[in-house]
Scaffold this motif. Structure first.
Motif, PDB file in Angstrom:
ATOM      1  N   ASP A  78      40.370  27.143   3.604  1.00  0.00           N
ATOM      2  CA  ASP A  78      41.396  27.283   4.643  1.00  0.00           C
ATOM      3  C   ASP A  78      41.304  28.646   5.326  1.00  0.00           C
ATOM      4  N   ASP A  79      40.975  29.674   4.574  1.00  0.00           N
ATOM      5  CA  ASP A  79      40.869  31.023   5.141  1.00  0.00           C
ATOM      6  C   ASP A  79      39.664  31.138   6.069  1.00  0.00           C
ATOM      7  N   VAL A  80      38.586  30.432   5.736  1.00  0.00           N
ATOM      8  CA  VAL A  80      37.389  30.468   6.586  1.00  0.00           C
ATOM      9  C   VAL A  80      37.662  29.754   7.901  1.00  0.00           C
ATOM     10  N   VAL A  81      38.278  28.578   7.831  1.00  0.00           N
ATOM     11  CA  VAL A  81      38.607  27.831   9.047  1.00  0.00           C
ATOM     12  C   VAL A  81      39.570  28.633   9.915  1.00  0.00           C
ATOM     13  N   PHE A  82      40.568  29.237   9.297  1.00  0.00           N
ATOM     14  CA  PHE A  82      41.517  30.063  10.035  1.00  0.00           C
ATOM     15  C   PHE A  82      40.814  31.236  10.718  1.00  0.00           C
ATOM     16  N   SER A  83      39.932  31.904   9.988  1.00  0.00           N
ATOM     17  CA  SER A  83      39.220  33.060  10.541  1.00  0.00           C
ATOM     18  C   SER A  83      38.319  32.658  11.697  1.00  0.00           C
ATOM     19  N   PHE A  84      37.716  31.475  11.592  1.00  0.00           N
ATOM     20  CA  PHE A  84      36.876  30.963  12.671  1.00  0.00           C
ATOM     21  C   PHE A  84      37.701  30.704  13.930  1.00  0.00           C
ATOM     22  N   VAL A  98      30.106  33.981  16.100  1.00  0.00           N
ATOM     23  CA  VAL A  98      30.158  32.552  15.761  1.00  0.00           C
ATOM     24  C   VAL A  98      29.682  31.723  16.951  1.00  0.00           C
ATOM     25  N   ALA A  99      28.921  32.355  17.842  1.00  0.00           N
ATOM     26  CA  ALA A  99      28.401  31.642  19.006  1.00  0.00           C
ATOM     27  C   ALA A  99      27.534  30.474  18.564  1.00  0.00           C
ATOM     28  N   GLY A 100      27.702  29.349  19.225  1.00  0.00           N
ATOM     29  CA  GLY A 100      26.924  28.158  18.881  1.00  0.00           C
ATOM     30  C   GLY A 100      27.545  27.299  17.809  1.00  0.00           C
ATOM     31  N   VAL A 101      28.663  27.768  17.230  1.00  0.00           N
ATOM     32  CA  VAL A 101      29.370  26.975  16.217  1.00  0.00           C
ATOM     33  C   VAL A 101      30.458  26.170  16.912  1.00  0.00           C
ATOM     34  N   LYS A 102      30.365  24.861  16.805  1.00  0.00           N
ATOM     35  CA  LYS A 102      31.327  23.985  17.463  1.00  0.00           C
ATOM     36  C   LYS A 102      32.613  23.854  16.660  1.00  0.00           C
ATOM     37  N   GLU A 103      32.460  23.775  15.336  1.00  0.00           N
ATOM     38  CA  GLU A 103      33.632  23.515  14.492  1.00  0.00           C
ATOM     39  C   GLU A 103      33.324  23.896  13.051  1.00  0.00           C
ATOM     40  N   MET A 104      34.366  24.250  12.319  1.00  0.00           N
ATOM     41  CA  MET A 104      34.266  24.424  10.871  1.00  0.00           C
ATOM     42  C   MET A 104      35.256  23.476  10.218  1.00  0.00           C
ATOM     43  N   LYS A 105      34.747  22.653   9.309  1.00  0.00           N
ATOM     44  CA  LYS A 105      35.587  21.640   8.670  1.00  0.00           C
ATOM     45  C   LYS A 105      35.691  21.899   7.178  1.00  0.00           C
ATOM     46  N   LYS A 106      36.918  21.863   6.677  1.00  0.00           N
ATOM     47  CA  LYS A 106      37.144  21.961   5.240  1.00  0.00           C
ATOM     48  C   LYS A 106      36.822  20.625   4.584  1.00  0.00           C
ATOM     49  N   VAL A 107      35.960  20.658   3.586  1.00  0.00           N
ATOM     50  CA  VAL A 107      35.672  19.465   2.787  1.00  0.00           C
ATOM     51  C   VAL A 107      36.607  19.438   1.591  1.00  0.00           C
ATOM     52  N   ASP A 109      38.653  22.740  -1.214  1.00  0.00           N
ATOM     53  CA  ASP A 109      39.007  24.163  -1.268  1.00  0.00           C
ATOM     54  C   ASP A 109      37.803  25.091  -1.300  1.00  0.00           C
ATOM     55  N   HIS A 110      36.679  24.614  -1.810  1.00  0.00           N
ATOM     56  CA  HIS A 110      35.517  25.484  -1.962  1.00  0.00           C
ATOM     57  C   HIS A 110      34.250  24.885  -1.359  1.00  0.00           C
ATOM     58  N   THR A 111      34.439  24.001  -0.384  1.00  0.00           N
ATOM     59  CA  THR A 111      33.308  23.427   0.345  1.00  0.00           C
ATOM     60  C   THR A 111      33.663  23.376   1.826  1.00  0.00           C
ATOM     61  N   LEU A 112      32.697  23.757   2.654  1.00  0.00           N
ATOM     62  CA  LEU A 112      32.952  23.885   4.091  1.00  0.00           C
ATOM     63  C   LEU A 112      31.743  23.383   4.865  1.00  0.00           C
ATOM     64  N   ASP A 113      31.979  22.618   5.911  1.00  0.00           N
ATOM     65  CA  ASP A 113      30.911  22.193   6.812  1.00  0.00           C
ATOM     66  C   ASP A 113      30.996  22.969   8.115  1.00  0.00           C
ATOM     67  N   VAL A 114      29.875  23.526   8.538  1.00  0.00           N
ATOM     68  CA  VAL A 114      29.776  24.238   9.809  1.00  0.00           C
ATOM     69  C   VAL A 114      29.005  23.351  10.776  1.00  0.00           C
ATOM     70  N   ILE A 115      29.668  22.948  11.867  1.00  0.00           N
ATOM     71  CA  ILE A 115      29.080  22.054  12.854  1.00  0.00           C
ATOM     72  C   ILE A 115      28.583  22.890  14.029  1.00  0.00           C
ATOM     73  N   LEU A 116      27.304  22.753  14.348  1.00  0.00           N
ATOM     74  CA  LEU A 116      26.676  23.541  15.405  1.00  0.00           C
ATOM     75  C   LEU A 116      26.493  22.726  16.678  1.00  0.00           C
ATOM     76  N   LEU A 131      33.801  38.054   9.500  1.00  0.00           N
ATOM     77  CA  LEU A 131      34.563  38.487   8.329  1.00  0.00           C
ATOM     78  C   LEU A 131      35.788  37.598   8.123  1.00  0.00           C
ATOM     79  N   ILE A 132      36.108  37.357   6.872  1.00  0.00           N
ATOM     80  CA  ILE A 132      37.138  36.377   6.523  1.00  0.00           C
ATOM     81  C   ILE A 132      38.476  37.050   6.229  1.00  0.00           C
ATOM     82  N   MET A 133      39.514  36.577   6.913  1.00  0.00           N
ATOM     83  CA  MET A 133      40.887  37.040   6.709  1.00  0.00           C
ATOM     84  C   MET A 133      41.683  36.006   5.919  1.00  0.00           C
TER      85      MET A 133
END
Length: 399
Positions: A78-84, A98-107, A109-116, A131-133
């Motif tokens: 959740d923190d990674v998606v929020f920071s994105f 984060v240029a070129g990143v279309k979306e970040m999806k939470k799978v 709590d500890h898995t994340l998909d980065v869609i380019l 950096l992650i907030m």
């Protein structure tokens, strides 16, 4: 044994976007990204432990478990998606990472998909500065939005931090000092014995050097070139130096039909012969010897050693050939005397300076040996961010 290090800088620190190395230094001690650079500038895991391609435009990251923010809250996807989402806000200045990143999806709590948008070979390098907030901390303190730097907006997150990194910013007095202490709950092992850092701006070069020699500070960076030899010969000091991953170069205007800052008429830099002549007439070795006093590296590439993509075989500096340069200028229709008259004054406005300031060597570090081993480190630097093994300017003409 832990110790406190007093660190001095020539520029004020925070609140600023973390583009400049001086501002990145505290940011990258308090905050972390999914990945980071190791000592050899290779990408390695940080808040992400591993990653793999689901398909050419989807990268799955496995996030590190049992990581705590400085306030004790748990780090999750959740923190990674929020920071994105936060970093991409239009008033911010860090969206490039984060240029070129279309979306970040939470799978989970500890898995994340980065869609380019499309495959991106430099994504991992960019993510070292993404950096992650903490989402909960930012929400609690009404800092969900990035401050508007142009409007000189100040938010809670401008003056306070809550990362997962090895140091906690304990105190910050603008233009006076920044106090950091080791995060004992950090997931990784601290390299060295520095448990506390006092980071203070001192703008005057002579004042910083005098403070070091007097024992009032423990370390300084970005030494004036004329002082390096003297400090190196001082038995109580140790000078650590090495190449910096930066190239200072002339950026020539190749696009305009007429120069904005220069004589009216046809833009001479659109002719490759003029650009070659300028490069051939610059004595890079003389600059290294006389201006930088040996504390620089002549270059023929904009990419410095240590940067991804650098090729040593292409970084061969040709000898100075003034007569050859004159012939090229004449062939291009610009006799050397004419070019001298035209560009004697405005040439300096055609691009960045060719070399760094002669009285400020980038990223040289001098340490007071007794204090470095036993007590407080007083650090003073001009830019203040990279490791002490990275100092020499790599300079070039790029066209």
């Amino acid at each position: 044994m832990g110790c406190t290090k007093r660190y001095f800088d020539a520029r004020p620190s925070l609140p600023k976007p973390c583009h400049h190395q001086q501002h990145r230094w505290p940011c990258l001690r308090a905050y972390e990204g999914l990945v980071r650079y190791d000592k050899n500038y290779k990408v390695e895991p940080s808040l992400a432990t591993s990653w793999s391609n689901v398909n050419p435009t989807t990268v799955r990251f496995n996030l590190r478990k049992n990581v705590k923010f400085h306030d004790g809250s748990n780090f999750t996807a959740d923190d990674v998606v929020f920071s994105f989402d936060r970093i991409r806000q239009p008033q911010g200045t860090m969206a490039i990472y984060v240029a070129g990143v279309k979306e970040m999806k939470k799978v989970d709590d500890h898995t994340l998909d980065v869609i380019l948008d499309k495959p991106n070979p430099t994504m991992m390098n960019n993510f070292t500065t993404f950096l992650i907030m903490s989402k909960s901390w930012a929400t609690k303190n009404k800092s969900e939005k990035v401050q508007d730097y142009k409007a000189k907006e100040i938010t809670y997150a401008s003056n306070n931090t809550n990362g997962t990194g090895p140091y906690v910013i304990k105190e910050w007095q603008p233009d006076q000092k920044l106090v950091m202490t080791h995060n004992k709950a950090w997931w990784d092992k601290l390299q060295g014995n520095v448990t506390d850092v006092i980071y203070t701006p001192i703008k005057s070069d002579p004042t910083r050097i005098a403070a070091l020699l007097a024992g009032n500070v423990d370390a300084v960076t970005d030494l004036p070139t004329q002082d390096v030899a003297r400090l190196r010969s001082t038995s109580t000091l140790s000078v650590l130096d090495g190449p910096e991953v930066r190239t200072i170069f002339f950026g020539l205007d190749l696009g305009s039909d007429e120069l904005k800052y220069g004589p009216k008429g046809k833009n001479p830099f659109k002719d490759v012969r003029v650009r070659k002549a300028l490069s051939m007439s610059i004595d890079r070795v003389a600059i290294q010897r006389s201006i930088m006093r040996g504390l620089s590296i002549p270059a023929s590439l904009i990419i410095a050693p240590g940067v991804n993509g650098y090729t040593a075989d292409m970084d061969k500096v040709a000898p100075v050939d003034v007569e050859g340069a004159k012939k090229l200028l004449a062939e291009a229709g610009y006799p050397a005397t004419s070019m001298t008259k035209k560009f004697a004054k405005p040439l300096s406005t055609c691009g960045p300076a060719l070399v760094s300031r002669p009285n400020s060597t980038p990223l040289t570090l001098a340490l007071s040996l007794p204090k470095f081993k036993t007590s407080t480190l007083a650090l003073t630097c001009w830019v203040g961010a990279l490791p002490p093994t990275m100092r020499n300017t790599h300079y070039s003409l790029w066209s």
